[in-house]
Design a protein around this motif. Structure first.
Motif, mmCIF file in Angstrom:
data_model
loop_
_atom_site.group_PDB
_atom_site.id
_atom_site.type_symbol
_atom_site.label_atom_id
_atom_site.label_comp_id
_atom_site.label_asym_id
_atom_site.label_seq_id
_atom_site.Cartn_x
_atom_site.Cartn_y
_atom_site.Cartn_z
ATOM 1 N N VAL A 81 0.789 -1.708 0.311
ATOM 2 C CA VAL A 81 -0.214 -0.433 -0.379
ATOM 3 C C VAL A 81 0.858 1.924 -0.046
ATOM 4 O O VAL A 81 1.665 1.495 0.496
ATOM 5 N N VAL A 82 0.732 2.458 -1.246
ATOM 6 C CA VAL A 82 1.313 3.512 -1.044
ATOM 7 C C VAL A 82 0.454 4.862 -0.895
ATOM 8 O O VAL A 82 -0.623 4.374 -1.097
ATOM 9 N N ASP A 83 1.536 5.784 -0.376
ATOM 10 C CA ASP A 83 0.336 6.667 -0.256
ATOM 11 C C ASP A 83 -0.537 7.327 -1.333
ATOM 12 O O ASP A 83 -0.074 7.740 -2.300
ATOM 13 N N PRO A 84 -1.608 7.748 -1.068
ATOM 14 C CA PRO A 84 -2.414 8.035 -2.117
ATOM 15 C C PRO A 84 -2.257 9.370 -2.982
ATOM 16 O O PRO A 84 -1.379 9.505 -4.068
ATOM 17 N N ALA B 94 0.881 8.004 -5.218
ATOM 18 C CA ALA B 94 1.061 7.110 -6.321
ATOM 19 C C ALA B 94 1.135 7.164 -7.445
ATOM 20 O O ALA B 94 0.655 8.019 -8.300
ATOM 21 N N GLN B 95 2.278 5.745 -8.494
ATOM 22 C CA GLN B 95 2.117 6.562 -9.570
ATOM 23 C C GLN B 95 0.620 5.713 -10.001
ATOM 24 O O GLN B 95 -0.136 4.966 -10.131
ATOM 25 N N GLU C 186 9.855 7.055 -6.308
ATOM 26 C CA GLU C 186 10.098 5.920 -5.769
ATOM 27 C C GLU C 186 9.155 5.204 -4.748
ATOM 28 O O GLU C 186 9.361 4.401 -4.788
ATOM 29 N N GLN C 187 7.765 5.416 -4.818
ATOM 30 C CA GLN C 187 7.535 5.644 -3.716
ATOM 31 C C GLN C 187 6.504 4.175 -4.550
ATOM 32 O O GLN C 187 7.231 3.040 -3.843
ATOM 33 N N GLY D 174 -3.742 4.076 -0.611
ATOM 34 C CA GLY D 174 -4.648 4.931 0.396
ATOM 35 C C GLY D 174 -4.484 4.207 1.579
ATOM 36 O O GLY D 174 -3.027 4.590 1.896
ATOM 37 N N ALA D 175 -5.336 4.867 2.781
ATOM 38 C CA ALA D 175 -4.917 4.345 4.008
ATOM 39 C C ALA D 175 -4.064 2.635 4.437
ATOM 40 O O ALA D 175 -5.782 2.006 3.928
ATOM 41 N N PRO D 176 -3.699 2.169 4.301
ATOM 42 C CA PRO D 176 -2.840 0.916 4.523
ATOM 43 C C PRO D 176 -4.475 -0.173 5.035
ATOM 44 O O PRO D 176 -4.585 -0.950 5.006
#
Length: 164
Positions: A38-41, A44-45, A75-76, A105-107
């Motif tokens: 899960v990545v920070d929205p 996000a690519q 990077e993320q 999103g929120a993990p």
């Protein structure tokens, strides 16, 4: 053993123990392990990012659909893809079917939603040992998942140093 196993992973050293626990909960040749990062929205690519077509435009970062450069997105998303690729390589070598998913999103919310989407039989995840103050400031993702999961949750509590 479980047939559909969701395995949320992050960059924590503990992830090797989580992968091992997931392998013990599954059956090679019949179980599918869904690896999730899960990545920070905000970083996000977008799916089908056109930057992957024109690498020269990525210097020093990614150009988003609006034309803005965002190196943190590259990077993320890249870190998430590397984490999942390493875990997938390890698991497929032992005969497991593996699918990789990067979601934004929120993990806690994303993990629970993904478990529902794939009809997971179990979620296998890690848990960080934080002080009460740090836990208050940043609530436990594992606790949130346990609270709302549509299936059982196996939690690996060993840290990256092998302590129980």
């Amino acid at each position: 053993m479980f047939d559909i196993v969701l395995v949320p992973l992050d960059g924590a050293p503990q992830r090797a123990h989580v992968i091992d626990l997931a392998a013990r909960a599954a059956t090679p040749g019949s179980s599918t392990l869904h690896l999730l990062c899960v990545v920070d929205p905000s970083y996000a690519q977008p799916p089908g990012d056109p930057i992957r077509i024109e690498p020269s435009l990525r210097e020093p970062g990614s150009i988003q659909a609006d034309g803005l450069v965002c190196p943190y997105a590259v990077e993320q998303t890249g870190d998430a893809e590397r984490i999942l690729a390493a875990a997938a390589e390890r698991l497929t070598a032992h005969g497991f079917a593996v699918e990789r998913h990067v979601r934004a999103g929120a993990p806690g919310d994303v993990i629970v939603d993904e478990a529902r989407r794939i009809a997971a039989d179990v979620i296998v995840m890690g848990h960080r040992h934080l002080s009460r103050l740090r836990r208050w400031a940043n609530p436990s993702t594992a606790g949130e998942v346990i609270e709302h999961a549509p299936c059982p949750v196996l939690v690996q509590t060993r840290d990256g140093g092998g302590h129980a």
